[in-house]
Design an enzyme around this catalytic site. Sequence first.
Site, PDB file in Angstrom:
ATOM      1  N   ASP A 179       0.873  -1.188   0.000  1.00 56.56           N
ATOM      2  CA  ASP A 179       0.000   0.000   0.000  1.00 56.56           C
ATOM      3  C   ASP A 179       0.908   1.235   0.000  1.00 56.56           C
ATOM      4  OD1 ASP A 179      -3.001   0.923   0.634  1.00 56.56           O
ATOM      5  OD2 ASP A 179      -1.603   2.236   1.722  1.00 56.56           O
TER       6      ASP A 179
ATOM      7  N   HIS B 227      -5.006  14.215  -9.314  1.00 56.59           N
ATOM      8  CA  HIS B 227      -5.194  12.781  -9.612  1.00 56.59           C
ATOM      9  C   HIS B 227      -4.347  12.318 -10.792  1.00 56.59           C
ATOM     10  CE1 HIS B 227      -8.398  11.902  -6.739  1.00 56.59           C
ATOM     11  NE2 HIS B 227      -8.875  13.137  -6.989  1.00 56.59           N
TER      12      HIS B 227
ATOM     13  N   ASP C  41      -2.009   9.043 -10.741  1.00 52.35           N
ATOM     14  CA  ASP C  41      -1.979   7.961 -11.728  1.00 52.35           C
ATOM     15  C   ASP C  41      -0.547   7.640 -12.157  1.00 52.35           C
ATOM     16  OD1 ASP C  41      -4.705   7.845 -11.584  1.00 52.35           O
ATOM     17  OD2 ASP C  41      -5.070   8.947 -13.460  1.00 52.35           O
TER      18      ASP C  41
ATOM     19  N   GLU D 255      -4.814   2.204  -4.150  1.00 53.65           N
ATOM     20  CA  GLU D 255      -3.359   2.105  -4.092  1.00 53.65           C
ATOM     21  C   GLU D 255      -2.912   0.799  -3.433  1.00 53.65           C
ATOM     22  OE1 GLU D 255      -4.633   4.388  -0.359  1.00 53.65           O
ATOM     23  OE2 GLU D 255      -5.308   4.075  -2.403  1.00 53.65           O
TER      24      GLU D 255
ATOM     25  N   ASN E   8      -2.575  12.825  -4.169  1.00 50.15           N
ATOM     26  CA  ASN E   8      -3.706  13.276  -4.981  1.00 50.15           C
ATOM     27  C   ASN E   8      -4.130  14.687  -4.614  1.00 50.15           C
ATOM     28  OD1 ASN E   8      -4.036  11.000  -6.610  1.00 50.15           O
ATOM     29  ND2 ASN E   8      -5.244   9.919  -5.054  1.00 50.15           N
TER      30      ASN E   8
END
Length: 623
Positions: free
Chosen positions: A501, A514, A518, A544, A509
């Site tokens: 994680d 965002h 990505d 994630e 973010n």
Amino acid sequence: MLSTALDIRTLSIITVVFSMGFGAGMIAFSVARSLFSGLKQVGFGMLSIGVAFLLIGLRHQIPPVWSLVFANSVLVLGFMLMNRGIQSFRKLTRFDTPLGMAIVLFTVLALFYFSYIEPSFSQRVFWICVALAAFSTMSCRNALKRAAINTPMPQRVLALGFALFGAFMLLRAFWVLNEQALQDLMKAGTIHQLAFLAMIMLLLTVAFGLSWMASEHLFQELRQYEQIILCSPEGIVLVDTDGRYLMANEACLEFVGRTRWELLGKRSLDLFGRTFYETVTLPNMRKAFAGEATSTSSWIDHPSGRKVYLTITYYPVPDARGKNSFVAIHTKDMTELHFAQKEKQRIFDLSLDMLSVVGMDGIYQEVNPSWTTTLGWSEEELLGSSWAEYVHPEDLAKTQEASEGLERGEPVVDFVNRLRTKDGRYRHIAWMASPDLEHSLIYCVARDVTDRISREQELFIMSTTDPLTGAHNRRSFMERLDEEVDRSRRYGTPLSLLALDIDHFKKVNDNYGHAMGDKVLKRLVETCKQTLRTSDSFGRIGGEEFLATLPFADHNSGYETAERLRLELSRCTEGTEGDIPAFTVSIGLAQLTKGETTESLQKRADEALYRAKNNGRNRVEKG
């Protein structure tokens, strides 16, 4: 009167002449006609009888062992050979050879005993007559049996001859037992003279009967061949050196619409015109009369006015002197087949599918234009070449296996391999093939499925990978995890699971947007794929969160891999000049235990991940 006119020595000479002459004739006939090879044994049997009577006629001029024991033994052996020859001539499946050999052996012993141990002319004659009567009975039975060669009247004549001779031999055998003691055959009475005459008559009957049977059999075969020719659905005619019809079967008469008497004596010139006669009939007849069988195909103007496509074959036919005095002409109406072949060729040429005919050796014998359209190779380049020259190296083994199945007569359905195009690329080709073992050919229908395969691969990728990162999606990864768990249980090998994680991913973010988030996810997946082994699986479970399977990895090696992965991810953004912000991950590690389920393993890995988060992040914890 008989005893004074014909003494025993004279009768012996006559018997020798008849048996030798008939025997030589039988042997010569069997050599000329291999179909009647059994007559050779009959001939040798007659020669043996001739030798026997020659030795008997030399009584008092040669040692007794030759004229008594040996001569009579050869006589009985001659009868055995005649019986064996009749069986062979008539193609009987069961033979009397063991019984015949037993009779010959017994007779030899009896002759020896009654010549030297207890001399007795009557006993010698008795046992010789019994042996000859036994062989006559066997020959009579074999003459009447049903067999491959059946000629009723000659068989009855032959059987009657043996039956009468056998009966006379039995009469003579019992007569001699009551006759006054007589030790010299040369001074024997009338019944013994009659025995010589009976032998001559038997030889005449055997020679006549077997010759009659052979002639009848040949006539039967000739009639059968005649019926085959007359009943053939294809036209057959016989012509002389002038090309005039001497014989024609029913199919030929029906084809030209003439009666037999209207056709015989005419030439093809009278039926089909001068052009056909001079360009087709005459040149091929000349070749046939020269001894060469020829065949040709041609359109002709039928007497009815329609066009007919014929296949015509000319065969030389020799006369009794061996000279080619006749020609047999075999005609077959191929009009419908000709049009069918043209239709087939039209379909073959226009088909969008790749049609081909391949030999069992893998050599292309026919290909249609679709091959050139699909692969770029011309028909001339493909014909005579082998399929193996075009198959992708990785597909050679499975293609060879399919080819071996075809050689065993097994059809191929929905088989796909890759063939090389002329520009060096490869196309996926789907095949259906049917073998023709009788003609050693394989008929194939192939189709270019490259686009379909590409779409299927795209759909497979879409259904199994995460569209953003390219990692396995949740469903695909969980299927692989189940497979690895089953494999580990089956073989008892270790299996570890990593749960990853990204630390503080929400801040990435929030601070960078965002789109930047990505990029971080893509960089993570790219780094993990480079770091993990090809046997490991890596998937995005959601957001994630990621999972990785480590086959054959226990706690220690799994921990080393997880730690190496953590370090690589912590510095994977170095050198990007700020395009991607630095990030770290927390990793939970769990090793599969005995009897544990997939769900339990994943739960322990998740719990270890949470401990890593709670213990400060950017670390690895074991579950």
